[in-house]
Design an enzyme around this catalytic site. Structure first.
Site, short mmCIF file in Angstrom:
data_model
loop_
_atom_site.label_atom_id
_atom_site.label_comp_id
_atom_site.label_asym_id
_atom_site.label_seq_id
_atom_site.Cartn_x
_atom_site.Cartn_y
_atom_site.Cartn_z
CG ASP A 65 -1.85 1.17 1.27
OD1 ASP A 65 -1.86 1.94 0.29
OD2 ASP A 65 -2.57 1.31 2.27
CE LYS A 67 -4.14 4.70 0.77
NZ LYS A 67 -3.50 3.93 1.85
CG ASP A 70 6.05 11.26 -8.20
OD1 ASP A 70 6.16 12.19 -9.03
OD2 ASP A 70 6.74 11.18 -7.18
O1 O7E Z 1 -8.94 1.58 10.01
P1 O7E Z 1 -8.10 0.37 10.05
O2 O7E Z 1 -7.14 0.35 11.20
O3 O7E Z 1 -8.88 -0.91 9.92
O4 O7E Z 1 -7.11 0.41 8.79
C1 O7E Z 1 -7.55 0.61 7.49
C2 O7E Z 1 -6.40 0.45 6.54
O5 O7E Z 1 -6.84 0.78 5.24
C3 O7E Z 1 -5.19 1.35 6.80
O6 O7E Z 1 -4.05 0.67 6.34
C4 O7E Z 1 -5.45 2.56 5.95
O7 O7E Z 1 -4.24 3.19 5.56
C5 O7E Z 1 -6.12 1.90 4.74
N1 O7E Z 1 -7.07 2.74 3.99
C6 O7E Z 1 -8.09 3.40 4.62
O8 O7E Z 1 -8.29 3.27 5.83
N2 O7E Z 1 -8.91 4.19 3.88
C7 O7E Z 1 -8.80 4.35 2.54
O9 O7E Z 1 -9.59 5.06 1.95
C8 O7E Z 1 -7.80 3.63 1.89
C9 O7E Z 1 -6.98 2.79 2.61
C10 O7E Z 1 -6.15 1.90 1.89
O10 O7E Z 1 -5.67 0.90 2.32
O11 O7E Z 1 -5.99 2.17 0.61
C11 O7E Z 1 -5.51 1.22 -0.17
C12 O7E Z 1 -6.24 -0.10 -0.06
#
Ligand code: O7E
Length: 222
Positions: A65, A67, A70
């Site tokens: 992850d 994200k 760039d």
């Molecule tokens: O809230 P939690 O602790 O269950 O964690 C959620 C995880 O998903 C955490 O790693 C956070 O960075 C990620 N996440 C989100 O919470 N919201 C988003 O909109 C996107 C992500 C994410 O993982 O994006 C890529 C899949």
């Protein structure tokens, strides 16, 4: 649905701790319940990129992850290195535009790896910019032939709307369950798997918590 990763129990563990021993301790407790780990900056910046191969060696699917957001040339390098380090999939932002996403898509295809496109996010601040453009981002993904997407479980109505745009062929993973307020049943109406971090790793009993989550998942899809 074209995805090479087979996600056990429709549950991805978000290993957002900054200490590998702590992550391994949790994984030891839930290793027969999940097979896919999402790692991101907290763990990699603390413990190094080799975390990817360590989890691969333990038999997990690894979603990086990062994200990625760039210019195309830099995106390509980030994806290439991440895949070379062993990640099965990488998470890429769509708001940077089609050329940047395409650079990731092309290298993922060349290296036979997966890419997940973030269409919208789960936190309140996502309403400020991202949510307003989420449908356009989804369309970029479709134009590029991307199959895997990230949609927020905290916005079930938007999740359903975007799922309609993406179609049945898409594979959607969704974070925001539990601590952020998302609900499993509503989420699995538009998503194929959920991502859970804190509800598991902050739990006093991660194994029991994970089993309960899986029960909820099974009830939601039955
Ligand atoms: O809230 P939690 O602790 O269950 O964690 C959620 C995880 O998903 C955490 O790693 C956070 O960075 C990620 N996440 C989100 O919470 N919201 C988003 O909109 C996107 C992500 C994410 O993982 O994006 C890529 C899949």
């Amino acid at each position: 649905m074209v995805i090479k990763l087979k996600i056990k129990n429709k549950l991805i563990f978000a290993a957002d701790l900054d200490n590998l021993d702590e992550v391994n301790n949790i994984l030891n407790q839930i290793s027969n319940l999940i097979n896919t780990v999402k790692i991101g900056y907290p763990l990699v910046l603390s413990e190094g990129i080799e975390c990817i191969s360590k989890f691969k060696n333990l038999g997990y699917n690894v979603i990086a992850d990062f994200k990625v957001a760039d210019i195309p040339a830099t995106n390509k390098k980030i994806c290439k290195i991440t895949f070379e380090k062993g990640a099965d999939a990488i998470i890429v932002h769509g708001f940077v535009g089609k050329d940047s996403v395409k650079a990731c898509k092309d290298i993922a295809k060349k290296m036979n790896k997966e890419l997940f496109l973030v269409v919208d996010m789960s936190h309140p601040g996502s309403r400020q910019f991202l949510e307003k453009n989420s449908k356009e981002i989804a369309k970029i993904g479709l134009e590029l032939g991307i199959k895997n997407y990230v949609l927020p479980s905290t916005k079930p109505k938007i999740g359903l709307e975007i799922r309609k745009i993406l179609g049945d062929e898409a594979f959607v993973i969704s974070p925001g369950i539990g601590v952020q307020g998302g609900e499993i049943k509503k989420t699995l109406k538009f998503a194929d798997a959920i991502i859970v971090g804190r509800s598991i790793y902050q739990s006093k009993d991660p194994m029991t918590t994970t089993k309960k989550l899986i029960n909820h998942i099974n009830l939601a899809i039955s």
